[in-house]
Write an enzyme that holds these catalytic residues in place. Structure first.
Site, PDB file in Angstrom:
ATOM      1  N   LEU A  14      37.351  43.436  40.022  1.00  0.00           N
ATOM      2  CA  LEU A  14      37.885  43.090  38.698  1.00  0.00           C
ATOM      3  C   LEU A  14      39.122  42.212  38.826  1.00  0.00           C
ATOM      4  O   LEU A  14      39.481  41.476  37.920  1.00  0.00           O
ATOM      5  CB  LEU A  14      38.261  44.367  37.944  1.00  0.00           C
ATOM      6  CG  LEU A  14      37.099  45.268  37.534  1.00  0.00           C
ATOM      7  CD1 LEU A  14      37.622  46.561  36.941  1.00  0.00           C
ATOM      8  CD2 LEU A  14      36.180  44.554  36.554  1.00  0.00           C
ATOM      9  N   GLY A  15      39.815  42.357  39.946  1.00  0.00           N
ATOM     10  CA  GLY A  15      41.033  41.562  40.125  1.00  0.00           C
ATOM     11  C   GLY A  15      41.469  41.656  41.579  1.00  0.00           C
ATOM     12  O   GLY A  15      41.136  42.613  42.281  1.00  0.00           O
ATOM     13  N   GLY A  20      46.010  44.671  47.470  1.00  0.00           N
ATOM     14  CA  GLY A  20      44.640  45.169  47.495  1.00  0.00           C
ATOM     15  C   GLY A  20      43.920  44.751  46.232  1.00  0.00           C
ATOM     16  O   GLY A  20      44.508  44.123  45.344  1.00  0.00           O
ATOM     17  N   ASP A 131      58.681  43.684  33.074  1.00  0.00           N
ATOM     18  CA  ASP A 131      57.771  42.617  33.537  1.00  0.00           C
ATOM     19  C   ASP A 131      56.680  42.337  32.512  1.00  0.00           C
ATOM     20  O   ASP A 131      55.510  42.192  32.865  1.00  0.00           O
ATOM     21  CB  ASP A 131      57.146  43.037  34.871  1.00  0.00           C
ATOM     22  CG  ASP A 131      56.757  41.816  35.686  1.00  0.00           C
ATOM     23  OD1 ASP A 131      56.099  41.973  36.720  1.00  0.00           O
ATOM     24  OD2 ASP A 131      57.107  40.688  35.259  1.00  0.00           O
TER      25      ASP A 131
HETATM   26  O1  LIG Z   1      48.473  48.124  39.970  1.00  0.00           O
HETATM   27  C1  LIG Z   1      48.610  48.528  38.830  1.00  0.00           C
HETATM   28  C2  LIG Z   1      48.288  47.661  37.710  1.00  0.00           C
HETATM   29  C3  LIG Z   1      46.922  47.145  37.803  1.00  0.00           C
HETATM   30  C4  LIG Z   1      45.976  47.357  36.882  1.00  0.00           C
HETATM   31  C5  LIG Z   1      44.933  46.580  37.312  1.00  0.00           C
HETATM   32  C6  LIG Z   1      43.696  46.384  36.582  1.00  0.00           C
HETATM   33  C7  LIG Z   1      43.029  45.177  36.694  1.00  0.00           C
HETATM   34  C8  LIG Z   1      41.890  44.938  35.944  1.00  0.00           C
HETATM   35  C9  LIG Z   1      41.412  45.953  35.117  1.00  0.00           C
HETATM   36  C10 LIG Z   1      40.359  46.063  34.205  1.00  0.00           C
HETATM   37  C11 LIG Z   1      39.414  45.045  33.871  1.00  0.00           C
HETATM   38  N1  LIG Z   1      38.503  45.138  32.920  1.00  0.00           N
HETATM   39  C12 LIG Z   1      37.803  43.986  32.918  1.00  0.00           C
HETATM   40  C13 LIG Z   1      36.754  43.540  32.104  1.00  0.00           C
HETATM   41  C14 LIG Z   1      36.225  42.265  32.302  1.00  0.00           C
HETATM   42  C15 LIG Z   1      36.729  41.461  33.308  1.00  0.00           C
HETATM   43  C16 LIG Z   1      37.785  41.901  34.103  1.00  0.00           C
HETATM   44  C17 LIG Z   1      38.306  43.181  33.886  1.00  0.00           C
HETATM   45  N2  LIG Z   1      39.338  43.856  34.486  1.00  0.00           N
HETATM   46  N3  LIG Z   1      40.383  47.278  33.621  1.00  0.00           N
HETATM   47  N4  LIG Z   1      41.412  47.954  34.115  1.00  0.00           N
HETATM   48  C18 LIG Z   1      42.070  47.182  35.036  1.00  0.00           C
HETATM   49  C19 LIG Z   1      43.219  47.423  35.789  1.00  0.00           C
HETATM   50  N5  LIG Z   1      45.252  45.920  38.429  1.00  0.00           N
HETATM   51  N6  LIG Z   1      46.500  46.304  38.764  1.00  0.00           N
HETATM   52  N7  LIG Z   1      49.050  49.665  38.439  1.00  0.00           N
HETATM   53  C20 LIG Z   1      49.567  50.599  39.279  1.00  0.00           C
HETATM   54  C21 LIG Z   1      49.947  50.283  40.568  1.00  0.00           C
HETATM   55  C22 LIG Z   1      50.526  51.261  41.341  1.00  0.00           C
HETATM   56  C23 LIG Z   1      50.710  52.543  40.828  1.00  0.00           C
HETATM   57  C24 LIG Z   1      50.319  52.805  39.526  1.00  0.00           C
HETATM   58  F1  LIG Z   1      50.531  54.005  39.038  1.00  0.00           F
HETATM   59  C25 LIG Z   1      49.773  51.848  38.745  1.00  0.00           C
END
Ligand SMILES: O=C(Cc1cc(-c2ccc3c(-c4nc5ccccc5[nH]4)n[nH]c3c2)n[nH]1)Nc1cccc(F)c1
Length: 273
Positions: A14-15, A20, A131
């Protein structure tokens, strides 16, 4: 219950992040869809960010708000840390902003009102996000915004230096000048975000860091002739982009602003009255 990677079917990425990647995943027993973030311990150790990760997990695990991405849990094995995050069905807001170039005033006001409520909730839990920018915003199944990535959040007040690796565009004068900062930094960022939603780019954008720095501390705020944006919207932005942090519009007052009342989704305005 101690989760392991065998509890999940892993789907598409997803990302991709610095430490990571995030994958679509489904918990096998409940068939529940989540976003599984996989972090490499080696990289966390190299960058010495384990303590920050622990703080972020602590913060995000306790925050419960419809506009804050949930952290359901975490687990680790010998070489990786896994975060079980809420899956946001419509993905990154940033991609929508790039595709549409900018949002209309109703869309922008609705997003900004939901962010103001989420940030007010964070501040009532003594958490400053620090942020807020489109890259850290996701969109849920019914179009609701979800704040994610509390990587830089700290407990207020703080003067912890935010190594200016990212863009300066969203930083308020007090942070750019390395002064003590409070929850009001998020009020400033909300103003920057409103400007970017309506004009398609941040207000103090400039070729280099130094130029952006100067424009921020001088509050060199200009509204282009195009696109046509209402006077109420500009007045709202000016209530947040105020140099004196104490004079910025309180987040609890956002829902009473004329521009927000005239443009935000009525169902959202009516809620929580
Ligand atoms: O790292 C992150 C933030 C984070 C959230 C995400 C992330 C990226 C993408 C999504 C998606 C998502 N849904 C999609 C639908 C279509 C296309 C792409 C999509 N990405 N849902 N939830 C996500 C969550 N990446 N990084 N939080 C974090 C890190 C360390 C400790 C902690 F408690 C939280």
């Amino acid at each position: 219950p101690r989760w392991t990677i065998n509890d999940f079917d892993i789907g598409k990425p997803l990302g991709k992040g610095k430490f990571g990647n995030v994958y679509l995943a489904r918990e096998k027993r409940t068939q529940y869809i989540v976003a599984l973030k996989v972090l490499f311990k080696s990289q966390l150790q190299q960058s010495n960010v384990e303590h920050q990760l622990r703080r972020e997990i602590e913060i995000q695990a306790h925050l419960r708000h419809p506009n804050i991405l949930r952290l359901y849990g975490y687990f680790y094995d010998k070489e990786k840390v896994y975060l079980i995050l809420e899956y946001a069905e419509r993905g990154e807001l940033y991609k929508e902003l790039v595709r549409l170039h900018r949002f209309d005033e109703r869309t922008a006001a609705t997003y900004i009102l939901s962010l103001a409520r989420a940030l007010d909730y964070c501040h009532s839990h003594h958490v400053i996000h620090r942020d807020i920018k489109p890259e850290n915003l996701l969109v849920g199944g019914t179009g609701e915004l979800k704040i994610s990535d509390f990587g830089w959040s700290v407990h207020a007040p703080s003067n912890r230096r935010k190594t200016l690796c990212g863009t300066l565009d969203y930083l308020p004068p007090e942070m750019v000048e390395g002064q003590e900062h409070t929850t009001a930094v998020d009020n400033w960022s909300l103003g920057v975000l409103t400007y970017e939603f309506l004009f398609g780019g941040p207000p103090f954008e400039a070729p280099g860091h130094q130029d952006t720095y100067k424009r921020i501390v001088r509050l060199d705020l200009r509204f282009p002739e195009q696109p046509q944006v209402s006077a109420e919207a500009k007045a709202f932005i000016r209530k947040l982009l105020v140099k004196d942090a104490r004079q910025r519009l309180p987040l609890s007052e956002v829902q009473n602003d004329p521009w927000i009342r005239a443009n935000a989704d009525p169902a959202m305005l009516a809620r929580d009255k």
